[in-house]
Structures are given as structure tokens and as C-alpha cells.
Design a protein around this motif. Structure first.
Motif, PDB file in Angstrom:
ATOM      1  N   LYS A 171       4.540 -67.816   1.020  1.00  0.00           N
ATOM      2  CA  LYS A 171       5.458 -67.648   2.141  1.00  0.00           C
ATOM      3  C   LYS A 171       6.874 -68.027   1.734  1.00  0.00           C
ATOM      4  CE  LYS A 171       6.065 -69.063   6.973  1.00  0.00           C
ATOM      5  NZ  LYS A 171       5.525 -69.920   8.062  1.00  0.00           N
ATOM      6  N   SER A 172       6.980 -69.080   0.917  1.00  0.00           N
ATOM      7  CA  SER A 172       8.294 -69.579   0.520  1.00  0.00           C
ATOM      8  C   SER A 172       8.495 -69.434  -0.979  1.00  0.00           C
ATOM      9  CB  SER A 172       8.421 -71.058   0.912  1.00  0.00           C
ATOM     10  OG  SER A 172       9.558 -71.648   0.325  1.00  0.00           O
ATOM     11  N   LEU A 173       9.711 -69.087  -1.367  1.00  0.00           N
ATOM     12  CA  LEU A 173      10.033 -68.978  -2.790  1.00  0.00           C
ATOM     13  C   LEU A 173       9.971 -70.340  -3.471  1.00  0.00           C
ATOM     14  CD1 LEU A 173      10.971 -66.944  -4.980  1.00  0.00           C
ATOM     15  CD2 LEU A 173      13.316 -67.573  -4.412  1.00  0.00           C
ATOM     16  N   THR A 174      10.203 -71.402  -2.707  1.00  0.00           N
ATOM     17  CA  THR A 174      10.148 -72.758  -3.260  1.00  0.00           C
ATOM     18  C   THR A 174       8.785 -73.048  -3.868  1.00  0.00           C
ATOM     19  OG1 THR A 174      11.706 -73.472  -1.556  1.00  0.00           O
ATOM     20  CG2 THR A 174      10.512 -75.199  -2.727  1.00  0.00           C
ATOM     21  N   THR A 175       7.738 -72.544  -3.220  1.00  0.00           N
ATOM     22  CA  THR A 175       6.378 -72.757  -3.729  1.00  0.00           C
ATOM     23  C   THR A 175       6.206 -72.103  -5.093  1.00  0.00           C
ATOM     24  OG1 THR A 175       5.630 -72.653  -1.436  1.00  0.00           O
ATOM     25  CG2 THR A 175       3.929 -72.591  -3.137  1.00  0.00           C
ATOM     26  N   THR A 176       6.803 -70.932  -5.255  1.00  0.00           N
ATOM     27  CA  THR A 176       6.672 -70.187  -6.509  1.00  0.00           C
ATOM     28  C   THR A 176       7.487 -70.813  -7.631  1.00  0.00           C
ATOM     29  OG1 THR A 176       6.568 -68.240  -5.079  1.00  0.00           O
ATOM     30  CG2 THR A 176       6.634 -67.830  -7.432  1.00  0.00           C
ATOM     31  N   GLN A 177       8.559 -71.528  -7.271  1.00  0.00           N
ATOM     32  CA  GLN A 177       9.465 -72.062  -8.281  1.00  0.00           C
ATOM     33  C   GLN A 177       8.818 -73.111  -9.181  1.00  0.00           C
ATOM     34  OE1 GLN A 177      12.732 -73.224  -5.763  1.00  0.00           O
ATOM     35  NE2 GLN A 177      13.931 -71.407  -6.295  1.00  0.00           N
ATOM     36  N   ILE A 178       7.669 -73.640  -8.774  1.00  0.00           N
ATOM     37  CA  ILE A 178       6.971 -74.613  -9.612  1.00  0.00           C
ATOM     38  C   ILE A 178       6.607 -74.009 -10.960  1.00  0.00           C
ATOM     39  CG2 ILE A 178       4.670 -74.035  -8.739  1.00  0.00           C
ATOM     40  CD1 ILE A 178       5.948 -77.567  -9.573  1.00  0.00           C
ATOM     41  N   TYR A 179       6.507 -72.679 -11.018  1.00  0.00           N
ATOM     42  CA  TYR A 179       6.099 -72.011 -12.253  1.00  0.00           C
ATOM     43  C   TYR A 179       7.254 -71.753 -13.223  1.00  0.00           C
ATOM     44  CZ  TYR A 179       1.775 -71.122  -9.736  1.00  0.00           C
ATOM     45  OH  TYR A 179       0.611 -71.278  -9.044  1.00  0.00           O
ATOM     46  N   THR A 180       8.491 -72.035 -12.806  1.00  0.00           N
ATOM     47  CA  THR A 180       9.624 -71.706 -13.674  1.00  0.00           C
ATOM     48  C   THR A 180       9.679 -72.574 -14.918  1.00  0.00           C
ATOM     49  OG1 THR A 180      11.067 -73.162 -12.378  1.00  0.00           O
ATOM     50  CG2 THR A 180      11.051 -70.824 -11.799  1.00  0.00           C
ATOM     51  N   HIS A 181       8.914 -73.680 -14.936  1.00  0.00           N
ATOM     52  CA  HIS A 181       8.915 -74.529 -16.142  1.00  0.00           C
ATOM     53  C   HIS A 181       8.418 -73.767 -17.359  1.00  0.00           C
ATOM     54  CE1 HIS A 181       4.624 -74.588 -15.296  1.00  0.00           C
ATOM     55  NE2 HIS A 181       4.438 -75.063 -16.508  1.00  0.00           N
ATOM     56  N   VAL A 182       7.597 -72.767 -17.113  1.00  0.00           N
ATOM     57  CA  VAL A 182       6.978 -72.064 -18.239  1.00  0.00           C
ATOM     58  C   VAL A 182       7.932 -71.112 -18.930  1.00  0.00           C
ATOM     59  CG1 VAL A 182       4.736 -72.172 -17.121  1.00  0.00           C
ATOM     60  CG2 VAL A 182       6.133 -70.140 -16.859  1.00  0.00           C
ATOM     61  N   SER A 183       9.034 -70.781 -18.253  1.00  0.00           N
ATOM     62  CA  SER A 183       9.935 -69.792 -18.828  1.00  0.00           C
ATOM     63  C   SER A 183      10.977 -70.416 -19.750  1.00  0.00           C
ATOM     64  CB  SER A 183      10.644 -69.015 -17.708  1.00  0.00           C
ATOM     65  OG  SER A 183      11.390 -69.900 -16.906  1.00  0.00           O
ATOM     66  N   THR A 184      10.872 -71.710 -20.014  1.00  0.00           N
ATOM     67  CA  THR A 184      11.849 -72.383 -20.870  1.00  0.00           C
ATOM     68  C   THR A 184      11.939 -71.717 -22.234  1.00  0.00           C
ATOM     69  OG1 THR A 184      11.388 -74.457 -19.747  1.00  0.00           O
ATOM     70  CG2 THR A 184      12.546 -74.590 -21.853  1.00  0.00           C
TER      71      THR A 184
ATOM     72  N   VAL B 189       6.832 -86.992  -2.730  1.00  0.00           N
ATOM     73  CA  VAL B 189       5.675 -86.592  -3.535  1.00  0.00           C
ATOM     74  C   VAL B 189       6.176 -85.787  -4.725  1.00  0.00           C
ATOM     75  CG1 VAL B 189       3.513 -85.312  -3.582  1.00  0.00           C
ATOM     76  CG2 VAL B 189       4.199 -86.528  -1.502  1.00  0.00           C
ATOM     77  N   GLY B 190       5.955 -86.305  -5.910  1.00  0.00           N
ATOM     78  CA  GLY B 190       6.316 -85.555  -7.113  1.00  0.00           C
ATOM     79  C   GLY B 190       5.374 -84.377  -7.295  1.00  0.00           C
ATOM     80  N   ARG B 191       5.936 -83.218  -7.543  1.00  0.00           N
ATOM     81  CA  ARG B 191       5.096 -82.026  -7.701  1.00  0.00           C
ATOM     82  C   ARG B 191       4.548 -81.966  -9.120  1.00  0.00           C
ATOM     83  NH1 ARG B 191       7.297 -76.667  -5.042  1.00  0.00           N
ATOM     84  NH2 ARG B 191       5.052 -76.310  -5.093  1.00  0.00           N
ATOM     85  N   LYS B 192       3.244 -81.833  -9.200  1.00  0.00           N
ATOM     86  CA  LYS B 192       2.609 -81.705 -10.508  1.00  0.00           C
ATOM     87  C   LYS B 192       2.864 -80.325 -11.088  1.00  0.00           C
ATOM     88  CE  LYS B 192      -1.356 -84.746  -9.693  1.00  0.00           C
ATOM     89  NZ  LYS B 192      -2.842 -84.773  -9.624  1.00  0.00           N
ATOM     90  N   LEU B 193       3.074 -80.294 -12.385  1.00  0.00           N
ATOM     91  CA  LEU B 193       3.158 -78.992 -13.039  1.00  0.00           C
ATOM     92  C   LEU B 193       1.767 -78.369 -13.049  1.00  0.00           C
ATOM     93  CD1 LEU B 193       5.494 -79.716 -16.085  1.00  0.00           C
ATOM     94  CD2 LEU B 193       6.080 -78.630 -13.925  1.00  0.00           C
ATOM     95  N   PRO B 194       1.670 -77.106 -12.735  1.00  0.00           N
ATOM     96  CA  PRO B 194       0.342 -76.474 -12.679  1.00  0.00           C
ATOM     97  C   PRO B 194      -0.312 -76.399 -14.052  1.00  0.00           C
ATOM     98  CG  PRO B 194       2.079 -74.830 -12.461  1.00  0.00           C
ATOM     99  CD  PRO B 194       2.751 -76.155 -12.418  1.00  0.00           C
ATOM    100  N   HIS B 195      -1.605 -76.664 -14.060  1.00  0.00           N
ATOM    101  CA  HIS B 195      -2.381 -76.540 -15.301  1.00  0.00           C
ATOM    102  C   HIS B 195      -2.695 -75.065 -15.516  1.00  0.00           C
ATOM    103  CE1 HIS B 195      -5.381 -77.048 -18.375  1.00  0.00           C
ATOM    104  NE2 HIS B 195      -6.355 -76.638 -17.579  1.00  0.00           N
ATOM    105  N   PHE B 196      -2.392 -74.557 -16.697  1.00  0.00           N
ATOM    106  CA  PHE B 196      -2.660 -73.148 -16.981  1.00  0.00           C
ATOM    107  C   PHE B 196      -3.209 -73.008 -18.394  1.00  0.00           C
ATOM    108  CE2 PHE B 196       1.618 -73.994 -18.416  1.00  0.00           C
ATOM    109  CZ  PHE B 196       1.741 -73.292 -19.604  1.00  0.00           C
ATOM    110  N   LEU B 197      -3.795 -71.845 -18.652  1.00  0.00           N
ATOM    111  CA  LEU B 197      -4.351 -71.541 -19.965  1.00  0.00           C
ATOM    112  C   LEU B 197      -3.410 -70.607 -20.713  1.00  0.00           C
ATOM    113  CD1 LEU B 197      -8.077 -70.845 -18.966  1.00  0.00           C
ATOM    114  CD2 LEU B 197      -7.103 -72.995 -19.786  1.00  0.00           C
ATOM    115  N   THR B 198      -3.420 -70.709 -22.025  1.00  0.00           N
ATOM    116  CA  THR B 198      -2.654 -69.771 -22.844  1.00  0.00           C
ATOM    117  C   THR B 198      -3.348 -68.410 -22.825  1.00  0.00           C
ATOM    118  OG1 THR B 198      -3.865 -70.262 -24.875  1.00  0.00           O
ATOM    119  CG2 THR B 198      -1.967 -71.679 -24.358  1.00  0.00           C
ATOM    120  N   THR B 199      -2.655 -67.389 -23.275  1.00  0.00           N
ATOM    121  CA  THR B 199      -3.268 -66.058 -23.308  1.00  0.00           C
ATOM    122  C   THR B 199      -4.487 -66.046 -24.218  1.00  0.00           C
ATOM    123  OG1 THR B 199      -1.657 -65.430 -25.014  1.00  0.00           O
ATOM    124  CG2 THR B 199      -1.157 -64.806 -22.741  1.00  0.00           C
TER     125      THR B 199
END
Length: 314
Positions: A271-284, A105-115
């Protein structure tokens, strides 16, 4: 088989503190399996009778019906948990679902709003109406604390420590965590509490609820969704935005602002850091800025030597 499933659902509810939504999902998964057995295999009266080829046939059937990979993966996870329970309870000698391959299952990048979009959304509720004050407090709290919508509707007034500006949150499996809230959310909550009116004779479920509907009883997750839809239409923001988008935006903006991943994991209650890592795309962008500011050979800092051509200007 039916008794085993009922026992498993009771176990999830009582011992694992599973939410009603989780129990509903499990029930639907088992209903799908039993329908398949009845139509394609024949009635299975005992979990010990279930064999690997039958479950492989069920997985093939799900693929034939064009179920999404995420749905198939979830149903397989449900079956593994169920047969693991059956083994523990002596209802089955093995776990036939254990050997089944879960589709990738490919993980979708989370949809987020700009500030800027977040600010536009938070300022949408009218400040001259009680309902607007409540809605502003809801949106501010969702974004400020990164809450799941189920966590938000479960909040009580006494879960907010006004002196320390923290709230006690009960997440998945009733796991408790402490979430700080910012001054904008605190101000919105103060203003909402000034006009909050609990229904006379409110039941135990509603007594002390932080966020109430117009009848003075606890809001539901669906009510929050409808409320958000109203402000999305008003502001013209992306209609794909959901209450969970504010949680995604919370994590995204923290990481983009320099927060470390472990801290964000704790704040989100993952519970797992892996779950949080989906957000690292935003720090590029932040990583690129750090590189260009710090690395001596980055385009921004590099000074060409004698006989060396500078990089072409774009």
C-alpha cells in the motif's frame, strides 16, 4: 467492554476483510489488555471508562515484562484502531490510546537468498514424483510472483491465465492484484497440473484449489512451511529461510537488476512505498557499479593528468 471488542472483531472480519491470522493477533492483544485491567486496575465494563493513565500503566507493564518493541507497537496500534471504532460507534467520546507514544522500532533488513541459492532450492524437489512436481511449482510461483504464502495457498486453478501467464492474487484485506509469472514457474505449473488430483467430493473451500495436499484438499500455510524446511535440510541452506524469504528475494533481485521502486511496490502489492523501501539496501552494489561506470572522476574512469599521481592499486 467484551461486547465492544466482539463488535470490533466482526467489523474487521466483515467490513475490512481481515484474515484469520490478523483476527487472532487482535484477539490476543485485547486479551492481554483485559488481563492487565483485571489484575492491576479492576474490571472495566465500558470502553468509555478507559482513561489515558490506565493505558500508560499498561504500556509500562508491557515494558516491565520485556515484551519486544515490535509487540508493544503492534498492541498500541490495535488499541488505537479499537478506540477509533468505539468513537465512530458512539461507545466512547475520545481515543485514549491516541496520545500514547509508540516505541521506536528498528526495521530489520529482510533475509534473502542469492540467485545461486534460489536456483539450488528450486531444483531440490524431485521431478519424478507428483509431490516433487507440486513442490517445485510452489517454490517457483512464490519466487516468480513474489507472493505471500497466504496468497499462494488461496490460489485457484482459474486464477492463472495461461495465455497471458498472469495470476490473479488476493492480498491483505482481499485486495486484488495481477502478478506476472516467468516461464520457469509456468512450466512447473503445467507439469503439476498434469498430475494434480482433487479429492472426490471436495468441499467448497477446496474446490478448484491450485495446490493440494496428498489428500486432495487445499494446502495450508503451515504445510508450505514444513515443505520448505524439508528442502532446506536437503540443500543445506540457511535454516532461517521461510516461505516469505522467497518474496524478499523476489524484490531484492528485481531492484538489483534495475527495476524501479514503484514497479516493485505494485508487484508486491504494498500500500505504501515506504514498506518497499526496506529493499533498497540491496541496490548498493548496483549503484556503486553505475557510479564507477558513469562518473568521470570515479576511480574506474579517472585518468590522472600531468603531475598527478594515480590512485594506489589495491
Amino acid at each position: 467492554m467484551y461486547a465492544a471488542i466482539d463488535g470490533f472483531l466482526r467489523y474487521l472480519k466483515i467490513e475490512r476483510n481481515a484474515s484469520e491470522l490478523t483476527l487472532k493477533s487482535y484477539s490476543e492483544d485485547f486479551g492481554s489488555l483485559l488481563d492487565y485491567f483485571r489484575d492491576r486496575v479492576g474490571d472495566i465494563v465500558d470502553p468509555a471508562e478507559v482513561q489515558i493513565p490506565q493505558l500508560r500503566g499498561y504500556v509500562a507493564y508491557l515494558h516491565e515484562c520485556d515484551y519486544a518493541r515490535t509487540t508493544i507497537a503492534r498492541r498500541l496500534a490495535s488499541l488505537r484502531s479499537f478506540f477509533r471504532y468505539c468513537q465512530r460507534e458512539g461507545l466512547a467520546s475520545s481515543n485514549p490510546a491516541k496520545v500514547l507514544r509508540t516505541p521506536r522500532v528498528g526495521r530489520k533488513l529482510p533475509h534473502f537468498l542469492t540467485t545461486e541459492q534460489i536456483t539450488k532450492l528450486l531444483e531440490a524437489p524431485p521431478a519424478n514424483q507428483d509431490e516433487g512436481l507440486r513442490d517445485r511449482a510452489i517454490l517457483e510461483t512464490l519466487y516468480s510472483a513474489g507472493l505471500r504464502v497466504a496468497e499462494l495457498v488461496g490460489l485457484n486453478v482459474d486464477h492463472w491465465d495461461q495465455d497471458a501467464n498472469i495470476i490473479r492474487v488476493f492480498g491483505k484485506g482481499k485486495k486484488e492484484r495481477i502478478a506476472p509469472i516467468g516461464r520457469f514457474a509456468a512450466q512447473a505449473l503445467y507439469r503439476w497440473l498434469e498430475v494434480r488430483k482433487e479429492a472426490p467430493g471436495a468441499g467448497p473451500k477446496d474446490q478448484g484449489a491450485l495446490f493440494l495436499n496428498r489428500f486432495g484438499t487445499r494446502l495450508t500455510t503451515r504445510s508450505i512451511g514444513r515443505m520448505l524446511e524439508k528442502y532446506l535440510m536437503l540443500t543445506g541452506l540457511d535454516k532461517l529461510t521461510t516461505p516469505h524469504t522467497l518474496r524478499h528475494s523476489f524484490a531484492t533481485h528485481l531492484l538489483d537488476g534495475g527495476a524501479d521502486l514503484r514497479s516493485v511496490q505494485e508487484l508486491l502489492g504494498h500500500k505504501s512505498l515506504t514498506t518497499t523501501q526496506i529493499y533498497t539496501h540491496v541496490s548498493t552494489k548496483r549503484l556503486k557499479d553505475t557510479y564507477e561506470n558513469a562518473h568521470p572522476h570515479a576511480a574506474k574512469n579517472h585518468r590522472p593528468g600531468r603531475g598527478e599521481r594515480p590512485p594506489a592499486e589495491k
